[in-house]
Design a protein around this motif. Structure first.
Motif, short mmCIF file in Angstrom:
data_model
loop_
_atom_site.label_atom_id
_atom_site.label_comp_id
_atom_site.label_asym_id
_atom_site.label_seq_id
_atom_site.Cartn_x
_atom_site.Cartn_y
_atom_site.Cartn_z
N ASP A 1 6.52 1.84 5.95
CA ASP A 1 5.07 1.55 6.00
C ASP A 1 4.33 2.51 5.10
N ASP A 2 4.03 2.14 3.89
CA ASP A 2 4.46 0.88 3.31
C ASP A 2 5.15 1.19 1.98
N GLU B 1 -5.22 2.02 2.93
CA GLU B 1 -4.96 0.95 3.90
C GLU B 1 -5.06 1.48 5.31
N GLU B 2 -4.51 2.65 5.52
CA GLU B 2 -4.46 3.21 6.89
C GLU B 2 -5.84 3.67 7.38
N ASP C 1 3.73 -5.59 3.54
CA ASP C 1 3.46 -4.38 4.30
C ASP C 1 4.45 -4.32 5.47
N HIS D 1 0.85 -1.20 0.00
CA HIS D 1 0.00 0.00 0.00
C HIS D 1 0.88 1.24 0.00
ZN LIG Z 1 1.08 -0.59 6.51
#
Ligand SMILES: [Zn+2]
Length: 484
Positions: free
Chosen positions: A195-196, A229-230, A257, A150
Motif C-alpha cells: 500500500d501502495d 492519498e493517505e 491500490d 500512489h
Molecule cells: Zn492505498
C-alpha cells in the motif's frame, strides 16, 4: 458457408437454371453486403488479439517489479508529510528516484513533477509541497488514458488490522494522535510496499514497457504516481481539479491500490483474480470501463479473472479513482482479492508480503486494457445536443432504433445489449461504419443497449450506454398550501 461443397436441392431444366441463377445472386448479395458493410480485409485478417499487444503484455517483468518494490521499501517512509532533505530516506528521496527511473526508460517519455503548495487542511497538518510524479507518452491525440498508483505511505500503531477489529467499518485513514509539533516531519517507519508500492511499481513498469514497445498509440498514455492519498486522495484531487480547469481530456483512469498480495490475513489464498471497483449508477461510464477491463483482460490474460464490483470501493475505504470519478472523469480501482489487513498502514507492510507473480498478472491486465483503449477510437457519444439518449422505437413504434455520433477513427461499431435486469452484456453485434441500427421488434424498454467504436485493426473503445437521465422531482401544490 459460401464454400464450394454446397450442392443445393436437385433440379431439372428451366427450373434448375432459375434456381442456380437465384443461388448465385444470393451469394453475390452476401458478399457485397460484407464488402460494403465494413473494411473486409482488415477484419478478415485480424483476430481478436493484436499481436503487438500480446507482446507488450508478455513483456511485463516480475523481476523488474521486484527491483522497483525493493527500492521503494528502501526509503523507509514515503509519507507525504515526511522529510524531503535526505537523498536516501523519506518522500523527497522517493519522488526523485521515481522521476529519474521513469526518465531512464525512453526519450519518448515526458516525465515531470506535478507540484502543489498545500496549506494545512484536514489531515494535512502543516504547509507542505506535494508532488505527483507522472510520465506522459504522447499519442496522436490529446485524449488521455491513465494508469496510476500512489507512492505515499502511512503507518500507525496497530495498522489496518486494529482498525478493522475495532468494530464497524470506518474511515481507516483517520490520523493517530496529532504530533506535538505539527511542523515536525512525520518520519516514522512506513514501508508501504503493498500500500501502495504495488500500484506504484505497476505504473512504473507499464511506463517502461509502453515507452519501449515501439507501438504508435492513438491516445496519450499517462503513468501517474500520486502522492497525498493517505491524507484524503489529495494528490489525485489536485490533479483532477487541474484537469477540469485546463480541460485536459482524461478519458479513462485505471487506478491500482493494494494489488500485490494474494494471501488474505485469514489464510485464504487467491492469486488468480482481481477486483475492479467503480462508481455507479449501473451504466455509468466508470461501470462501462470496469466491464471493458473484464472483457479485454479476459482476452489477453485469460488465466487471470477480473471481478467487477458494482460499488465505489470497499466498505469504509477509499482510493484515488474516486477523486477522478467525483469530478466527472471515468475511473476504476483495482484491488487485490484477498487482503491482509494486519500489514496495511503498518510497519509490517514489507516486501515479504508481496507475490510478484500475482502483481505481474495484475500489471498484464492493466497493460491489455490500457493498450487497447489507447489504440481504439474514443467511445461514441450516444446523446443528442439536448443531452437525451439517441434511442427511439422508430420506425414501427415497436423497434429498437439506435443512433450515435460518429467517433473519429472508427471503422465500425459494435452494439451490445442485455436484459434490463442484469449486470453483464449478453449480446453483441459488429456493424459497419454506420451511425444508426434498427433491431426490429426489440422493445427498448426491456433491454439495456450500448455501442462501442472499433478501428480497422479491431481495437474497441469502452461502451457508451443508452441511459435515461434522472428526472427532477416536481413538487405538487395542494389547495391547502394557499391557505397557509
Ligand atoms: Zn492505498
Amino acid at each position: 458457408m459460401v464454400g464450394a461443397t454446397y450442392e443445393g436441392p436437385r433440379c431439372e431444366g428451366a427450373r434448375c437454371a432459375r434456381a442456380t441463377r437465384l443461388r448465385a445472386a444470393l451469394l453475390t448479395a452476401v458478399v457485397i453486403s460484407i464488402v460494403s458493410g465494413f473494411s473486409r480485409t482488415a477484419f478478415a485478417q485480424a483476430g481478436d488479439l493484436d499481436p503487438r499487444i500480446v507482446k507488450l503484455v508478455a513483456s511485463v517483468s516480475e523481476e523488474r517489479l521486484g527491483v522497483i518494490l525493493k527500492k521503494l521499501e528502501s526509503f523507509e517512509t514515503r509519507s507525504s508529510l515526511s522529510s524531503t532533505t535526505s537523498t536516501t530516506r523519506g518522500v523527497g528521496a522517493a519522488r526523485q528516484w521515481i522521476l529519474d527511473e521513469m526518465k531512464s526508460y525512453s526519450p519518448k517519455l515526458q516525465v515531470s513533477f506535478d507540484s502543489y503548495q498545500v496549506p494545512p487542511q484536514g489531515r494535512i497538518t502543516r504547509n507542505v509541497e506535494l508532488r505527483n510524479v507522472l510520465a506522459l507518452l504522447p499519442g496522436r491525440s490529446p485524449r488521455r488514458i491513465y494508469v496510476s498508483g500512489h507512492y505515499d505511505t502511512v503507518a500507525r500503531p496497530g495498522g489496518q488490522g486494529a482498525s478493522n477489529a475495532g468494530g464497524p467499518a470506518r474511515d481507516p485513514d483517520t490520523p493517530a494522535a496529532a504530533p506535538a509539533d505539527p511542523n515536525a516531519p512525520l518520519d516514522n517507519l512506513a514501508p508501504g510496499v503493498n500500500d501502495d508500492g504495488s500500484g506504484t511499481a505497476l505504473a512504473i513498469e507499464l511506463a517502461r514497457i509502453f515507452s519501449q514497445s515501439g507501438i504508435d498509440f492513438e491516445a496519450t498514455l499517462v503513468f501517474m504516481c500520486h502522492v497525498g492519498e493517505e491524507q484524503g486522495l489529495i494528490g489525485a484531487r489536485l490533479h483532477a481539479q487541474k484537469a477540469v480547469a485546463e480541460k485536459i481530456p482524461i478519458e479513462a483512469v485505471l487506478n491500482n491500490d493494494i494489488v500485490g498480495n494474494d494471501r488474505g490475513g485469514n489464510g485464504i489464498v487467491d492469486g488468480a483474480t482481481i477486483r475492479v471497483y467503480s462508481e455507479g449508477p449501473e451504466d455509468s461510464p466508470s461501470r462501462e470501463l470496469a466491464r471493458f477491463v473484464q472483457r479485454w483482460g479476459a482476452r489477453y490474460v485469460p488465466s487471470h479473472k477480473v471481478r467487477p464490483m458494482a460499488r465505489p470501493d470497499r466498505f469504509g475505504r477509499g482510493g484515488d479513482h474516486s477523486a477522478y470519478d467525483q469530478l466527472g472523469f471515468t475511473a476504476v480501482g483495482f484491488r487485490e482479492s484477498r487482503e491482509n489487513f494486519t500489514r496495511q498502514h503498518d510497519v509490517r507492510d514489507t516486501f515479504e508480503g508481496i507475490s510478484l507473480p500475482y502483481l505481474a498478472q495484475n500489471a498484464r491486465v492493466n497493460a491489455a486494457a490500457a493498450a487497447t483503449l489507447a489504440l481504439a477510437p474514443p467511445p461514441p457519444s450516444v446523446l443528442s445536443e439536448r443531452n437525451q439518449p439517441l434511442i427511439t422505437r422508430a420506425p414501427s413504434g415497436y423497434d429498437a432504433n439506435l443512433k450515435w455520433n460518429a467517433s473519429p477513427g472508427a471503422a465500425a461499431y459494435r452494439i451490445f445489449w442485455r436484459e434490463a435486469w442484469g449486470p453483464d452484456w449478453q449480446h453483441e453485434l459488429l456493424v459497419g461504419n454506420v451511425t444508426n441500427v434498427v433491431l426490429p421488434n426489440m422493445q427498448v424498454d426491456d433491454y439495456v443497449f450500448g455501442v462501442a467504436a472499433v478501428d480497422a485493426g479491431g481495437h474497441e473503445s469502452f461502451v457508451a450506454a443508452y441511459v435515461t437521465p434522472p428526472r427532477a422531482n416536481t413538487p405538487i401544490r395542494t389547495a391547502q398550501d394557499h391557505e397557509h
